[in-house]
Design a protein around this motif. Structure first.
Motif, short mmCIF file in Angstrom:
data_model
loop_
_atom_site.label_atom_id
_atom_site.label_comp_id
_atom_site.label_asym_id
_atom_site.label_seq_id
_atom_site.Cartn_x
_atom_site.Cartn_y
_atom_site.Cartn_z
N HIS A 42 -5.05 0.06 0.93
CA HIS A 42 -5.95 -0.31 2.03
C HIS A 42 -7.14 0.66 1.99
O HIS A 42 -6.94 1.87 1.81
N CYS A 80 0.86 -1.18 0.00
CA CYS A 80 0.00 0.00 0.00
C CYS A 80 0.91 1.24 0.00
O CYS A 80 1.73 1.40 0.90
N CYS A 94 0.56 3.55 3.45
CA CYS A 94 1.14 3.18 4.74
C CYS A 94 2.38 2.30 4.61
O CYS A 94 3.01 1.96 5.62
N CYS A 153 -3.57 -2.62 7.63
CA CYS A 153 -2.81 -1.38 7.53
C CYS A 153 -2.21 -1.02 8.90
O CYS A 153 -2.61 -1.57 9.92
N CYS A 186 -6.65 3.33 4.64
CA CYS A 186 -5.66 4.34 4.30
C CYS A 186 -6.25 5.34 3.30
O CYS A 186 -6.08 6.55 3.42
#
Ligand SMILES: [Zn+2]
Ligand SMILES: [Zn+2]
Ligand SMILES: [Zn+2]
Lengths: 111, 779
Positions: A83, A43, A46, A54, A86
């Motif tokens: 995610h 991702c 993050c 996450c 996120c």
């Protein structure tokens, strides 16, 4: 060790499933792995693998986080994926995809 | 009245006052009238005679001196020590009592003298202050009395007094008894005698205390050597211990309470009895530790802990003993423990218990000794002399030039843990409580392991097998273990992954129930669809051509899964999957638990039951990669537990690598399970053995990836520290790094250095221009 093979048991011929084949299948335990169908494993927001929760979800109540499978993946129209947690935070600041700068709109959600 | 002024003189009054003063000094009874007359006379002299106060003071002093001389003569008339002390104490007692009475009538005198000196000298703030309170302790007359006593009698006979008192103490040390009040009385006189308001204990400290200390030191200097020579060190330790206790009690009796004397005396005794014989005493420590003489060690610890740096050498001896005894034990039982992880862990735990009880019994679980035990036990656990785990030293690994061998302990510990958690003869033999306590033991040893990441890797592999083969002895204990691992500080992301695996198994069970509920055609299949991130990150899959019976299920499962989930892709892990098949031959019918690879091989004969199949054809039928096919065939022609093997082959070979393309295999039509030496017509046998979790090739790379993961973790941690600190010295960086990584592995200095160089080279950080031992973060 005596002269035994393990687990030799006498069982009546109750199975009844006489087959002409030498080997017949009785039970198959098939194993498969699932993963998100994404182009990039990480991702970009993050920096955690999308297969893992996450950072935020990992952080809060570590002990419970595996109980829920909430931390899913979201795909944008641009096909980039993050995610969902996120991305929901990201769009509050900036409604563009962090990777390609296109306007963000959700194509589909993982389930 | 006016006429009388100037006519009242000291000379007039003194003849009447003097007899009363003398009576008071001699402690003879004084009538109330005499007492009041004395008050009045002092008052008049001070009021009317200009020189009166001084004259009065001088006359008083003369009489006091005279009295003291007489007392001194009475004391010195005594030739014998005890009599001398007795006489002195008696005289002093009387005199000291009078010090509290005689000043009272002369209060007016004090006021007058103080007032005069206030006028003449302007800088007497001290006496001014004293003037205002009528505290007897500050009285001039009292000071006069005490100083006079001090200057005459005390100065003359203090040496005799002290010597006599110390002789008595000495006699007591040698076992004679006497009236301890004599020594106490002398001490009290020393304390009370002092008129120095700043340090009231000065006379006592400079004389009595000093003499007491000196006498004690001299006494034990002699006695200690004597005892050591005649009775030896071990007896001496008892002697010293007993004497220290005795002297402390004696000091409480004879030295002034609250003066710090007792502590000083104790320290003095400790120096003479212990400090000066330190090397002799310490020479006993290693042999006593080796012999496990806990009582003597207890005594030695008690003694040496009294002196600075006394215990440090014992700590070193204990550490050295644990390391050498521990390693000797491991080497002695190397044959058993290298092959049997249960025995290995038991040996390790036995050692831990032995060393711990030594620390408890000999050193009362003192934290310094517990630390020494931990440090030494760590050496034993992480030792590589008996057996080691060779980590690859490959130039392929980024930024690393090879690693030192490590202890195999974590691997064996994980194996033992598996034996406890899996359905095994061991776990069946033990009660739930016993298993729990042994798992706790595993965690205890784990605490001391430096390369915990190796344990984690093996533990997770074992858990994976148990969950996939459904071979856990107790699923509740399995989940307990995960939480215990969390409690002992295993990294959270690792523990979370283990927890996630249990969750996956439950989700899979639900999914399976739904899938089988759809149609009875699914009764024979059991699906596990697991999170690749938690179970199989980085592991390689193996291709296999499935028998049709199995192949048919695949699209149905995928179709079903797609309806349940979206955005997911599935990958089949046939090297992990397994099942049960029925084998029918002329002898009977047998249920075989097999891997999917074994199934694929065996089903090749269904079309041609009696034919011989060459290795080459087996490969064509199964499409298995060479190493996997060899391994699978070997498990069917040479399964360790079987008297009669399932497959026969020729020509015979010693190991699977020697199968040739034209080696032929056929199904053993005489196959049967043997019980009590007789072939059975029915039965069930598990041929799975150790379930393969990855390909042969990637197994070889397993240890390789441990090293790679460490490098990655080290780099991550360095960056994390630098991000936070911005600039940091090499030493500080190293210690923070070890703190972060210690729950996974102990980074070697060499590895840290290599990774620092790599990060500098790749511009993540740089060295300070001024100081090459300071690093600076580069964003
Ligand atoms: Zn994320
Ligand atoms: Zn999340
Ligand atoms: Zn995009």
């Amino acid at each position: 060790m005596s002269g035994d093979d393990c687990d030799a048991l006498d069982r009546g011929d109750s199975d009844g499933q006489k087959s002409d084949k030498m080997f017949t299948l009785k039970k198959w335990n098939a194993v498969a792995m699932w993963s998100w169908d994404v182009e990039c494993d990480t991702c970009a927001i993050c920096r955690v693998q999308v297969m893992d929760a996450c950072l935020r979800c990992q952080g809060e109540s570590k002990k419970d986080s595996y109980g829920k499978q909430d931390c899913v993946v979201v795909w944008g129209e641009c096909n980039h994926s993050f995610h969902f947690c996120c991305m929901s935070l990201w769009v509050k600041q900036n409604n563009r995809c962090p990777l390609c700068q296109q306007e963000w709109s959700i194509q589909r959600m993982g389930k | 009245m006016l006429k009388d002024k100037g006519q009242v003189t000291f000379e007039d009054k003194w003849p009447n006052m003097r007899p009363i003063v003398l009576k008071l000094l001699k402690q003879e009874p004084v009538t109330q009238i005499e007492w009041q007359d004395l008050f009045g006379a002092v008052h008049s002299v001070c009021l009317w005679d200009e020189r009166g106060p001084y004259k009065l003071r001088d006359a008083l002093q003369q009489d006091i001196m005279m009295y003291i001389k007489q007392a001194q003569a009475r004391v010195l008339a005594q030739r014998e020590d005890q009599a001398l002390l007795k006489a002195y104490i008696a005289e002093w007692g009387k005199f000291f009592t009078q010090c509290n009475y005689l000043p009272t009538p002369f209060r007016q005198l004090e006021n007058s003298i103080n007032n005069i000196s206030k006028v003449t000298s302007s800088s007497t703030s001290n006496s001014q202050k004293k003037n205002n309170n009528n505290n007897i302790e500050d009285s001039l007359v009292r000071k006069l009395m005490l100083d006079s006593w001090n200057q005459s009698i005390f100065m003359d006979i203090k040496q005799r007094l002290q010597d006599s008192a110390m002789k008595l103490v000495q006699a007591e040390r040698n076992g004679e008894s006497f009236d301890s009040q004599l020594v106490i009385g002398v001490r009290e006189s020393y304390v009370n005698l002092c008129s120095n308001p700043v340090d009231k204990l000065q006379i006592y400290r400079d004389n009595f205390e000093a003499a007491y200390m000196q006498a004690t030191e001299e006494f034990y200097k002699l006695k200690a050597n004597e005892h050591l020579l005649t009775n030896g060190v071990q007896s001496y330790m008892k002697y010293a211990d007993q004497r220290l206790k005795e002297e402390e009690a004696r000091a409480h009796r004879y030295l002034e309470p609250g003066s710090g004397s007792v502590a000083a005396l104790t320290q003095c005794c400790e120096k003479v009895l212990i400090g000066e014989h330190l090397p002799t005493l310490l020479a006993e420590s290693a042999p006593l530790i080796k012999a496990g003489e806990t009582e003597k060690l207890q005594l030695m610890f008690r003694l040496l802990d009294r002196v600075p740096e006394g215990v440090t050498p014992i700590l070193r001896d204990l550490e050295a003993h644990i390391v050498s005894a521990g390693l000797a034990d491991m080497v002695a039982s190397a044959d058993i423990i290298t092959t049997d992880s249960e025995k290995y862990v038991e040996r390790l735990l036995d050692l831990f218990k032995t060393f711990s009880s030594l620390v408890k019994d000999a050193f009362m679980d003192d934290p310094r000794f517990l630390t020494a035990r931990d440090k030494a036990y760590k050496c034993v656990v992480n030792d590589t002399t008996v057996f080691k785990l060779e980590l690859p030293s490959s130039a392929l690994i980024r930024g690393s030039k090879g690693t030192a061998p490590e202890s195999k302990c974590p691997e064996l510990l994980a194996n033992y843990c598996d034996m406890l958690l899996r359905k095994t003869p061991l776990s069946k033999r033990l009660t739930s409580e016993q298993i729990e306590s042994r798992l706790r033991d595993v965690l205890l040893v784990l605490k001391y392991i430096e390369n915990k990441d190796v344990f984690m890797r093996y533990h997770k592999a074992h858990l994976t097998r148990r969950l996939i083969l459904d071979s856990s002895a107790d699923s509740e204990k399995e989940e307990d273990m995960v939480e215990w691992l969390r409690e002992v500080g295993m990294p959270a992301d690792y523990v979370n992954k283990l927890a996630r695996m249990f969750q996956d198994i439950k989700v899979s069970e639900d999914l399976n129930t739904q899938f089988r509920g759809e149609t009875t055609r699914h009764d024979a299949i059991n699906i596990k669809i697991l999170n690749a991130g938690a179970w199989a990150r980085g592991s390689e899959r193996v291709t296999v051509s499935l028998p049709l019976e199995l192949e048919d299920y695949i699209p149905e499962v995928e179709e079903f899964y797609k309806k349940k989930h979206s955005g997911r892709k599935l990958q089949w892990y046939h090297h992990m999957s397994n099942g049960t098949i029925t084998f029918a031959n002329s002898v009977g019918r047998f249920d075989l638990d097999v891997t999917t690879f074994q199934m694929a091989v065996l089903f090749a004969w269904n079309q041609r039951p009696l034919e011989k199949i060459s290795y080459e054809n087996a490969r064509l039928a199964t499409e298995l990669p060479d190493p996997e096919l060899r391994r699978t065939l070997w498990s069917l022609v040479a399964f360790p537990k079987l008297k009669r093997q399932l497959l026969c082959y020729e020509p015979a070979v010693q190991n699977p690598k020697d199968f040739a393309e034209n080696t032929t295999f056929w199904v053993n039509q005489e196959f049967a399970l043997i019980k009590n030496g007789k072939p059975q017509r029915r039965g069930k046998i598990n041929l799975i053995g150790r379930l393969q979790l990855s390909t042969e090739r990637s197994q070889l790379e397993d240890n390789h990836s441990i090293v790679q993961l460490r490098i990655l973790r080290t780099q991550e941690a360095i960056i994390k520290i630098l991000k936070m600190r911005k600039r940091i010295t090499n030493t500080a960086l190293q210690s923070e790094l070890v703190e972060i990584l210690k729950n996974m592995f102990l980074p070697s200095k060499k590895m840290i250095k290599e990774q620092l160089e790599w990060l500098i080279e790749h511009k993540y950080m740089r060295r300070d221009d001024e100081d090459i031992n300071t690093f600076i973060y580069m964003a």
